[in-house]
Enzyme design. Structure first.
Site, PDB file in Angstrom:
ATOM      1  N   ALA A 201      -2.785   4.601   9.227  1.00 18.82           N
ATOM      2  CA  ALA A 201      -1.831   4.796   8.138  1.00 18.82           C
ATOM      3  C   ALA A 201      -1.642   3.500   7.359  1.00 18.82           C
ATOM      4  O   ALA A 201      -1.495   2.423   7.934  1.00 18.82           O
ATOM      5  CB  ALA A 201      -0.487   5.265   8.703  1.00 18.82           C
ATOM      6  N   CYS A 202      -1.655   3.629   6.037  1.00 25.50           N
ATOM      7  CA  CYS A 202      -1.567   2.438   5.187  1.00 25.50           C
ATOM      8  C   CYS A 202      -0.200   2.263   4.551  1.00 25.50           C
ATOM      9  O   CYS A 202       0.127   1.177   4.062  1.00 25.50           O
ATOM     10  CB  CYS A 202      -2.625   2.496   4.081  1.00 25.50           C
ATOM     11  SG  CYS A 202      -2.387   3.852   2.902  1.00 25.50           S
ATOM     12  N   GLN A 203       0.643   3.309   4.551  1.00 29.18           N
ATOM     13  CA  GLN A 203       1.883   3.254   3.779  1.00 29.18           C
ATOM     14  C   GLN A 203       2.775   2.085   4.172  1.00 29.18           C
ATOM     15  O   GLN A 203       3.384   1.427   3.326  1.00 29.18           O
ATOM     16  CB  GLN A 203       2.662   4.569   3.945  1.00 29.18           C
ATOM     17  CG  GLN A 203       1.978   5.774   3.328  1.00 29.18           C
ATOM     18  CD  GLN A 203       1.064   6.478   4.310  1.00 29.18           C
ATOM     19  OE1 GLN A 203       0.605   5.892   5.279  1.00 29.18           O
ATOM     20  NE2 GLN A 203       0.795   7.744   4.055  1.00 29.18           N
ATOM     21  N   GLY A 204       2.880   1.790   5.454  1.00 30.58           N
ATOM     22  CA  GLY A 204       3.769   0.734   5.899  1.00 30.58           C
ATOM     23  C   GLY A 204       3.298  -0.655   5.564  1.00 30.58           C
ATOM     24  O   GLY A 204       4.049  -1.624   5.721  1.00 30.58           O
ATOM     25  N   HIS A 205       2.053  -0.783   5.087  1.00 27.91           N
ATOM     26  CA  HIS A 205       1.522  -2.104   4.759  1.00 27.91           C
ATOM     27  C   HIS A 205       1.665  -2.440   3.279  1.00 27.91           C
ATOM     28  O   HIS A 205       1.393  -3.567   2.881  1.00 27.91           O
ATOM     29  CB  HIS A 205       0.052  -2.195   5.176  1.00 27.91           C
ATOM     30  CG  HIS A 205      -0.140  -2.035   6.650  1.00 27.91           C
ATOM     31  ND1 HIS A 205       0.235  -2.999   7.557  1.00 27.91           N
ATOM     32  CD2 HIS A 205      -0.624  -1.008   7.375  1.00 27.91           C
ATOM     33  CE1 HIS A 205      -0.041  -2.575   8.784  1.00 27.91           C
ATOM     34  NE2 HIS A 205      -0.555  -1.376   8.697  1.00 27.91           N
TER      35      HIS A 205
END
Length: 304
Positions: free
Chosen positions: A71-75
């Protein structure tokens, strides 16, 4: 060569692997709809729908290559700071470590947004992979350099069980214009001028007309092309999980169709996607661009 695909989503990594002649034997994702799309397009792959942080890696088939797009959203950065409320999503990257520890494949490729490398725990994540015997070669690649009609910068981390990081050599392809994926004979068009069109959108369109004439594309939000529109002679900007790119043709306009977004992502025209446009765009916007994955895997095999 056999591979597994973690956080497989709609199947961009798996499709790129297939383009490179690699057999994807196992794929997993937590979203049932995405697993079904992947299964429809990769029927010979074993599919699992689960939270990969709870996976029993001993049940995964043996493989030579691990592919993963956590998952990329938190980065993504918000006001210059990491978004701590996305800790659960950022933690998905540790599933890659667990899988690699169990099977110790010859190589892995991880894809994420470039901001992944700014994660506070990124050095610890790299150290964990180093401790497992992998030398890491991170690189930021733009999909437009791989023959796709879209600028999309993503971080690819290639890990090999070698003393030093592997050096990948990839040929830069000619940029493909947005015009190559847009069909002006299809789609649901609406008048540029109507009561619900925002002043900002109309201003953006007028700027585009002055620069590019009657046909061009413009994003509905953002800076850069969001103020000026974008020529059809250039690749699109990044395709996102929500409708972003509007196509302007004289006094009519519409958003990209599912088929156009699929083409801009580099998926085959025959690739099956959800009938619901919103779901299809969400999957495409989260996907790995298949031709980029293909080129990375081909370069990895050539250098190994």
């Amino acid at each position: 060569m056999k591979a597994i695909d973690l956080f497989a989503g709609a199947g961009g990594f798996s499709t790129g692997a297939a383009m490179a002649g690699v057999q994807v034997v196992w794929a997993a994702n937590h979203w049932p709809a995405a697993v079904q799309v992947h299964a429809n397009n990769h029927p010979d792959t074993l599919h699992v729908c689960q939270d990969l942080q709870q996976a029993d890696w001993t049940q995964v088939p043996s493989h030579d290559l691990l592919l993963a797009s956590p998952a990329c959203q938190g980065h993504s950065l918000a006001r210059g700071k990491e978004r701590a409320h996305h800790d659960a999503q950022r933690a998905t990257a540790w599933a890659v470590v667990s899988a690699a520890e169990c099977h110790q494949p010859a190589a892995f490729v991880v894809e994420n947004v470039p901001e992944f490398a700014r994660w506070t725990l990124y050095p610890a994540w790299c150290a964990a992979m180093n401790a497992l015997g992998y030398a890491l070669a991170p690189m930021v690649l733009d999909a437009a350099d791989h023959g796709v009609a879209q600028h999309r910068r993503r971080l690819f981390i290639v890990g090999t069980r070698s003393k030093h990081p592997i050096e990948l050599r990839m040929q830069q392809h000619t940029h493909v214009p947005a015009a190559s994926v847009i069909d002006f004979a299809t789609g649901r068009w609406t008048p540029v001028h109507h009561a619900r069109r925002s002043r900002a959108t109309l201003h953006r369109i007028e700027n585009g007309r002055r620069r590019f004439g009657h046909r061009f594309v413009a994003p509905y939000y953002g800076s850069g092309s969001g103020e000026t529109g974008r020529s059809l002679d250039r690749p699109l900007g990044t395709v996102t999980t929500r409708d972003r790119w509007a196509v302007i043709d004289g006094e009519r306009m519409r958003m990209l169709t599912t088929g156009e977004a699929r083409a801009a992502m580099g998926f085959p025209d025959t690739y099956q996607l959800p009938a619901r446009h919103k779901d299809a765009m969400h999957m495409l916007g989260n996907a790995v661009v298949p031709p980029v994955a293909r080129d990375v895997i081909n370069a990895l095999r050539a250098a190994a």
